[in-house]
Motif scaffolding. Structure first.
Motif, PDB file in Angstrom:
ATOM      1  N   UNK A  23      34.624  42.452  38.001  1.00 35.58           N
ATOM      2  CA  UNK A  23      35.509  43.935  38.420  1.00 35.58           C
ATOM      3  C   UNK A  23      36.684  43.536  37.125  1.00 35.58           C
ATOM      4  N   UNK A  24      37.525  44.964  37.206  1.00 37.24           N
ATOM      5  CA  UNK A  24      38.624  45.265  36.891  1.00 37.24           C
ATOM      6  C   UNK A  24      39.956  44.617  36.467  1.00 37.24           C
ATOM      7  N   UNK A  25      39.764  43.231  37.943  1.00 38.64           N
ATOM      8  CA  UNK A  25      40.942  42.158  38.426  1.00 38.64           C
ATOM      9  C   UNK A  25      41.853  42.701  39.326  1.00 38.64           C
ATOM     10  N   UNK A  26      42.022  41.633  39.822  1.00 38.62           N
ATOM     11  CA  UNK A  26      43.637  42.093  40.891  1.00 38.62           C
ATOM     12  C   UNK A  26      44.345  41.274  40.393  1.00 38.62           C
ATOM     13  N   UNK A  27      45.774  41.924  40.250  1.00 44.57           N
ATOM     14  CA  UNK A  27      47.157  41.188  40.240  1.00 44.57           C
ATOM     15  C   UNK A  27      47.208  39.924  40.983  1.00 44.57           C
ATOM     16  N   UNK A  28      47.843  39.054  40.955  1.00 46.05           N
ATOM     17  CA  UNK A  28      48.244  37.586  42.042  1.00 46.05           C
ATOM     18  C   UNK A  28      49.284  38.470  43.398  1.00 46.05           C
ATOM     19  N   UNK A  29      50.425  39.446  42.832  1.00 49.54           N
ATOM     20  CA  UNK A  29      50.635  40.103  44.460  1.00 49.54           C
ATOM     21  C   UNK A  29      49.661  40.928  45.120  1.00 49.54           C
ATOM     22  N   UNK A  30      48.841  41.483  44.466  1.00 52.74           N
ATOM     23  CA  UNK A  30      47.272  42.248  45.493  1.00 52.74           C
ATOM     24  C   UNK A  30      46.309  41.082  46.000  1.00 52.74           C
TER      25      UNK A  30
END
Length: 266
Positions: A23-30
């Motif tokens: 997957x595109x990857x989520x930030x730590x905040x997300x």
């Protein structure tokens, strides 16, 4: 072992997860704002509660059953040997099946194992069988948990995201050891902790099954709503007719010959 299992990526290839499937990857905040992430962490807290309670208090459990204390060493050895097989099998299953269902199966197996141990007679054979059963599920939660985090949030922030999940696991380890000691001092046995163990395992089953792993689908337009009709172009204004004849015909047309005739008559 690491040297034998090494696999150098070919030129132009990415190591680890296939880039096309990642997957595109989520930030730590997300990820920290996603309820699914905390469901994974809460399930792993239950894992910490289980494994640390067993390590710290099984010697006391065996002693409380009136069995030879030398059985403790054999029980821990059986637990560790079964743990190797269970961890490998769990990793293979996480590659072939949905990781959340693998986790739910592991936690469900723990709940069944603890419940059967509580009602079974406490003999050396039962203790060793319990050690095999719990060993098969002991660290079997780690491969599907890490696979689930990678699947939902990518591998870019995998170190931090799984590190937080492991921190929650260690909080569960503290609670398993601490509450086990409190139960022994207050009630004289571990019955309350075993019951809590079963309840927590069943809660972990529900938490992992509730995780939505399918990709979010884009919103589909409502077919009942009509799209606004496009405004037609204004065709009322007159336009000069287009002339598509050959260039020689255009030069010899009456319109172009009229000025010549007028000049000749003058």
């Amino acid at each position: 072992l690491a040297w034998v299992l090494r696999s150098a990526p070919r030129k132009g290839e990415r190591s680890g997860v296939d880039a096309a499937a990642e997957p595109a990857g989520a930030t730590r905040k997300q990820a920290s704002a996603d309820a699914r992430y905390w469901c994974i962490a809460a399930g792993f807290l239950v894992c910490g509660f289980h494994v640390s309670f067993l390590l710290a208090h099984m010697p006391g459990v065996i002693d409380g059953c009136g069995l030879d204390s030398r059985l403790t060493g054999l029980w821990l050895g059986v637990l560790g040997l079964a743990n190797v097989a269970g961890s490998i099998a769990s990793g293979v299953a996480a590659q072939r099946f949905d990781a959340k269902r693998v986790l739910a199966a592991v936690y469900g197996a723990r709940a069944i194992g603890v419940a059967l141990f509580v009602v079974a007679p406490k003999t050396p054979a039962v203790l060793l069988g319990f050690g095999v059963w719990m060993g098969l599920t002991y660290m079997a939660t780690v491969p599907p948990t890490s696979a689930l985090v990678a699947k939902l949030y990518g591998t870019r922030h995998m170190g931090v995201l799984f590190g937080v999940v492991m921190l929650v696991h260690q909080c569960g380890s503290f609670l398993g050891i601490w509450l086990g000691g409190i139960a022994l001092e207050r009630y004289g046995d571990y019955q309350a902790v075993w019951m809590a163990d079963v309840a927590l395992a069943l809660a972990a089953v529900g938490l992992n099954l509730a995780i939505r792993t399918a990709p979010r689908q884009p919103a589909t337009p409502d077919p009942t709503k009509k799209r606004p009709a496009s405004v037609p172009a204004d065709r009322s204004a007159p336009s000069a007719p287009a002339w598509h004849g050959p260039r020689s015909a255009r030069l010899s047309s009456p319109a172009s010959a009229a000025p010549s005739a007028a000049a000749g008559s003058g």
